[in-house]
Design a protein around this motif. Structure first.
Motif, PDB file in Angstrom:
ATOM      1  N   LEU A  37       0.807  -1.222   0.000  1.00  0.00           N
ATOM      2  CA  LEU A  37       0.000   0.000   0.000  1.00  0.00           C
ATOM      3  C   LEU A  37       0.846   1.280   0.000  1.00  0.00           C
ATOM      4  O   LEU A  37       0.301   2.382   0.018  1.00  0.00           O
ATOM      5  CB  LEU A  37      -0.948   0.009   1.213  1.00  0.00           C
ATOM      6  N   LEU A  38       2.165   1.127  -0.020  1.00  0.00           N
ATOM      7  CA  LEU A  38       3.030   2.320   0.012  1.00  0.00           C
ATOM      8  C   LEU A  38       2.783   3.223  -1.186  1.00  0.00           C
ATOM      9  O   LEU A  38       2.714   4.435  -1.075  1.00  0.00           O
ATOM     10  CB  LEU A  38       4.506   1.913   0.029  1.00  0.00           C
ATOM     11  N   HIS A  39       2.727   2.607  -2.361  1.00  0.00           N
ATOM     12  CA  HIS A  39       2.509   3.364  -3.595  1.00  0.00           C
ATOM     13  C   HIS A  39       2.053   2.371  -4.666  1.00  0.00           C
ATOM     14  O   HIS A  39       2.586   1.268  -4.741  1.00  0.00           O
ATOM     15  CB  HIS A  39       3.807   4.048  -4.039  1.00  0.00           C
ATOM     16  N   PRO A  40       1.097   2.755  -5.519  1.00  0.00           N
ATOM     17  CA  PRO A  40       0.596   1.791  -6.514  1.00  0.00           C
ATOM     18  C   PRO A  40       1.675   1.314  -7.492  1.00  0.00           C
ATOM     19  O   PRO A  40       1.624   0.165  -7.940  1.00  0.00           O
ATOM     20  CB  PRO A  40      -0.507   2.559  -7.250  1.00  0.00           C
ATOM     21  N   LEU A  42       5.317   2.044  -7.067  1.00  0.00           N
ATOM     22  CA  LEU A  42       6.589   1.757  -6.394  1.00  0.00           C
ATOM     23  C   LEU A  42       6.249   1.109  -5.062  1.00  0.00           C
ATOM     24  O   LEU A  42       6.261   1.744  -4.016  1.00  0.00           O
ATOM     25  CB  LEU A  42       7.367   3.063  -6.175  1.00  0.00           C
ATOM     26  N   GLN A  43       5.901  -0.172  -5.125  1.00  0.00           N
ATOM     27  CA  GLN A  43       5.373  -0.779  -3.908  1.00  0.00           C
ATOM     28  C   GLN A  43       6.314  -1.792  -3.294  1.00  0.00           C
ATOM     29  O   GLN A  43       7.280  -2.244  -3.898  1.00  0.00           O
ATOM     30  CB  GLN A  43       4.008  -1.416  -4.173  1.00  0.00           C
ATOM     31  N   GLY A  44       6.002  -2.090  -2.054  1.00  0.00           N
ATOM     32  CA  GLY A  44       6.682  -3.175  -1.366  1.00  0.00           C
ATOM     33  C   GLY A  44       8.097  -2.818  -0.953  1.00  0.00           C
ATOM     34  O   GLY A  44       8.463  -1.648  -0.830  1.00  0.00           O
ATOM     35  N   ASN A  45       8.882  -3.879  -0.779  1.00  0.00           N
ATOM     36  CA  ASN A  45      10.263  -3.664  -0.330  1.00  0.00           C
ATOM     37  C   ASN A  45      11.102  -2.976  -1.405  1.00  0.00           C
ATOM     38  O   ASN A  45      12.168  -2.450  -1.114  1.00  0.00           O
ATOM     39  CB  ASN A  45      10.890  -4.982   0.113  1.00  0.00           C
ATOM     40  N   LYS A  46      10.625  -2.960  -2.646  1.00  0.00           N
ATOM     41  CA  LYS A  46      11.383  -2.283  -3.707  1.00  0.00           C
ATOM     42  C   LYS A  46      11.460  -0.778  -3.446  1.00  0.00           C
ATOM     43  O   LYS A  46      12.442  -0.136  -3.803  1.00  0.00           O
ATOM     44  CB  LYS A  46      10.755  -2.548  -5.076  1.00  0.00           C
ATOM     45  N   ALA A  47      10.421  -0.209  -2.825  1.00  0.00           N
ATOM     46  CA  ALA A  47      10.467   1.215  -2.485  1.00  0.00           C
ATOM     47  C   ALA A  47      11.578   1.456  -1.465  1.00  0.00           C
ATOM     48  O   ALA A  47      12.338   2.424  -1.570  1.00  0.00           O
ATOM     49  CB  ALA A  47       9.121   1.664  -1.916  1.00  0.00           C
ATOM     50  N   LEU A  48      11.707   0.565  -0.493  1.00  0.00           N
ATOM     51  CA  LEU A  48      12.740   0.709   0.530  1.00  0.00           C
ATOM     52  C   LEU A  48      14.137   0.571  -0.080  1.00  0.00           C
ATOM     53  O   LEU A  48      15.028   1.372   0.184  1.00  0.00           O
ATOM     54  CB  LEU A  48      12.546  -0.355   1.612  1.00  0.00           C
ATOM     55  N   LYS A  49      14.298  -0.461  -0.893  1.00  0.00           N
ATOM     56  CA  LYS A  49      15.630  -0.694  -1.456  1.00  0.00           C
ATOM     57  C   LYS A  49      16.037   0.456  -2.382  1.00  0.00           C
ATOM     58  O   LYS A  49      17.177   0.911  -2.366  1.00  0.00           O
ATOM     59  CB  LYS A  49      15.662  -2.043  -2.185  1.00  0.00           C
ATOM     60  N   LEU A  50      15.081   0.951  -3.170  1.00  0.00           N
ATOM     61  CA  LEU A  50      15.412   2.031  -4.096  1.00  0.00           C
ATOM     62  C   LEU A  50      15.661   3.353  -3.375  1.00  0.00           C
ATOM     63  O   LEU A  50      16.413   4.199  -3.868  1.00  0.00           O
ATOM     64  CB  LEU A  50      14.321   2.175  -5.166  1.00  0.00           C
ATOM     65  N   ALA A  51      15.056   3.529  -2.208  1.00  0.00           N
ATOM     66  CA  ALA A  51      15.337   4.747  -1.433  1.00  0.00           C
ATOM     67  C   ALA A  51      16.830   4.826  -1.116  1.00  0.00           C
ATOM     68  O   ALA A  51      17.464   5.874  -1.283  1.00  0.00           O
ATOM     69  CB  ALA A  51      14.504   4.768  -0.152  1.00  0.00           C
ATOM     70  N   LEU A 281       4.430 -11.108  13.077  1.00  0.00           N
ATOM     71  CA  LEU A 281       4.237 -10.123  12.016  1.00  0.00           C
ATOM     72  C   LEU A 281       4.702 -10.718  10.689  1.00  0.00           C
ATOM     73  O   LEU A 281       5.802 -11.275  10.598  1.00  0.00           O
ATOM     74  CB  LEU A 281       5.047  -8.855  12.306  1.00  0.00           C
ATOM     75  N   LEU A 282       3.852 -10.627   9.675  1.00  0.00           N
ATOM     76  CA  LEU A 282       4.236 -11.035   8.323  1.00  0.00           C
ATOM     77  C   LEU A 282       4.478  -9.782   7.491  1.00  0.00           C
ATOM     78  O   LEU A 282       3.826  -8.756   7.707  1.00  0.00           O
ATOM     79  CB  LEU A 282       3.118 -11.851   7.656  1.00  0.00           C
ATOM     80  N   LEU A 283       5.380  -9.871   6.535  1.00  0.00           N
ATOM     81  CA  LEU A 283       5.640  -8.718   5.669  1.00  0.00           C
ATOM     82  C   LEU A 283       4.990  -8.929   4.301  1.00  0.00           C
ATOM     83  O   LEU A 283       5.326  -9.883   3.592  1.00  0.00           O
ATOM     84  CB  LEU A 283       7.150  -8.523   5.478  1.00  0.00           C
ATOM     85  N   HIS A 284       4.055  -8.044   3.965  1.00  0.00           N
ATOM     86  CA  HIS A 284       3.567  -8.035   2.582  1.00  0.00           C
ATOM     87  C   HIS A 284       4.526  -7.161   1.798  1.00  0.00           C
ATOM     88  O   HIS A 284       4.493  -5.930   1.893  1.00  0.00           O
ATOM     89  CB  HIS A 284       2.143  -7.487   2.494  1.00  0.00           C
ATOM     90  N   SER A 285       5.395  -7.809   1.021  1.00  0.00           N
ATOM     91  CA  SER A 285       6.483  -7.071   0.366  1.00  0.00           C
ATOM     92  C   SER A 285       6.098  -6.557  -1.018  1.00  0.00           C
ATOM     93  O   SER A 285       6.971  -6.146  -1.789  1.00  0.00           O
ATOM     94  CB  SER A 285       7.727  -7.957   0.317  1.00  0.00           C
ATOM     95  N   GLY A 286       4.805  -6.584  -1.344  1.00  0.00           N
ATOM     96  CA  GLY A 286       4.351  -5.972  -2.619  1.00  0.00           C
ATOM     97  C   GLY A 286       4.332  -6.971  -3.760  1.00  0.00           C
ATOM     98  O   GLY A 286       3.906  -8.101  -3.598  1.00  0.00           O
ATOM     99  N   GLY A 287       4.777  -6.511  -4.929  1.00  0.00           N
ATOM    100  CA  GLY A 287       4.889  -7.410  -6.079  1.00  0.00           C
ATOM    101  C   GLY A 287       3.612  -7.643  -6.847  1.00  0.00           C
ATOM    102  O   GLY A 287       3.544  -8.560  -7.681  1.00  0.00           O
ATOM    103  N   LEU A 288       2.597  -6.832  -6.600  1.00  0.00           N
ATOM    104  CA  LEU A 288       1.302  -7.127  -7.220  1.00  0.00           C
ATOM    105  C   LEU A 288       1.294  -6.903  -8.729  1.00  0.00           C
ATOM    106  O   LEU A 288       0.429  -7.450  -9.439  1.00  0.00           O
ATOM    107  CB  LEU A 288       0.176  -6.324  -6.540  1.00  0.00           C
ATOM    108  N   GLN A 289       2.264  -6.152  -9.259  1.00  0.00           N
ATOM    109  CA  GLN A 289       2.330  -6.005 -10.721  1.00  0.00           C
ATOM    110  C   GLN A 289       2.546  -7.367 -11.386  1.00  0.00           C
ATOM    111  O   GLN A 289       2.175  -7.559 -12.538  1.00  0.00           O
ATOM    112  CB  GLN A 289       3.423  -5.009 -11.123  1.00  0.00           C
TER     113      GLN A 289
END
Ligand SMILES: *Cc1c(COP(=O)(O)O)cnc(C)c1O
Length: 293
Positions: A37-40, A42-51, A281-289
């Motif tokens: 839900l971070l961004h439609p 740039l979602q998931g852990n990819k937003a963190l890594k790219l930061a 706690l589980l991590l939803h790391s994105g990847g919905l694309q």
């Protein structure tokens, strides 16, 4: 939130993770952190890594970014959205052949202005070699980001999750390159949290990569790795399909390559019984694309 603002917020650790956290439907005592839900785009852990990689880019003298991925890569997709938002030139080195029809992932990358170069299996295999990456970097005056956004710059913003994670007894996440897990683990060690970290490996055999990863795991952190690949990266089974459908109905969309397999591994483990006071706690790391196939 705009992508630039999101990245700044992540780097400054000003994000309120509890706003992205919810109880896992159907399962008491278990929460899921919805990085999808971070961004439609740039979602998931990819937003963190790219930061983290963005900070690295800004501090250097680079003309463009070069990175690697397969034709369905969440990393390529996220990096292309990131590069467009920040007006950075991007060259994607794609495993595969130019003659093959473009996947939805690669169509988006192209539409967002990324340049694609296709590499056959043997050339793509060079991506782990330091010399090859150095030569690419020199030739293009580029920042070369490893496949998946891996590396210490990629781990940087992942560490920002640790404080939130530290309130739980156990933290489960899907691991590909293991960058997210490493970033969180180093920070858990530094903060001396007792949270156990469970990495579900979705890549069946990573051989050398996995050995290196295990060596880099900090001592003092209670962690383990469990195989959740179902026999191969991106391999699907009817059971996995049913699970995705089930959570779709409950309003929790999962992806078939990472988060679906995380849930499957966790629920199998949980059948052995969980102490009611144990908080997970589980991590939803994105990847919905990756669902657009
Ligand atoms: C890339 C990705 C991962 C793997 O992250 P690593 O840091 O490489 O271990 C997990 N989940 C999703 C949805 C991803 O796109």
């Amino acid at each position: 939130m705009r992508i630039r603002n999101l990245l700044n917020t992540l780097l400054q650790k000003q994000i309120d993770w509890s706003a992205y956290c919810q109880p896992l439907p159907d399962c008491s005592g278990v929460d899921i952190l919805r990085l999808d839900l971070l961004h439609p785009l740039l979602q998931g852990n990819k937003a963190l890594k790219l930061a983290g990689w963005w900070q690295h880019f800004e501090r250097g003298n680079y003309k463009k970014i070069i990175t690697f991925g397969g034709p369905f890569s969440n990393h390529l997709h996220a990096t292309a959205a990131f590069a467009r938002a920040l007006d950075i030139e991007l060259l994607c080195m794609v495993r595969g052949y130019a003659a093959a029809p473009l996947t939805p992932t690669l169509r988006d990358c192209l539409a967002w202005g990324a340049q694609l170069e296709f590499l056959d299996r043997s050339e793509y295999g060079l991506r782990y070699q330091h010399g090859y990456r150095q030569q690419l970097a020199r030739q293009h005056q580029a920042l070369v980001i490893p496949e998946g956004g891996a590396g210490s710059a990629g781990e940087l913003a992942c560490a920002g999750l640790a404080e939130f994670v530290g309130a739980y007894d156990e933290f489960w996440l899907a691991a590909g390159s293991g960058t997210t897990a490493l970033g969180v683990a180093h920070e858990l060690a530094r903060l001396v949290f007792a949270t156990r970290l469970v990495a579900v490996n979705v890549v069946a055999d990573q051989g050398e990569l996995q050995r290196q990863w295990q060596q880099r795991m900090p001592s003092g952190v209670d962690w383990r790795i469990t195989d959740g690949s179902l026999g191969g990266f991106a391999r699907q089974t009817p059971e996995l399909g049913k699970l995705l459908e089930h959570y779709d109905h409950l309003g929790l969309p999962l992806d078939p390559v990472y988060t679906g397999k995380l849930l499957l591994a966790f629920l199998r483990h949980q059948q052995h019984g969980v102490n009611g006071r144990y908080r997970v706690l589980l991590l939803h790391s994105g990847g919905l694309q990756g669902r657009n196939r």
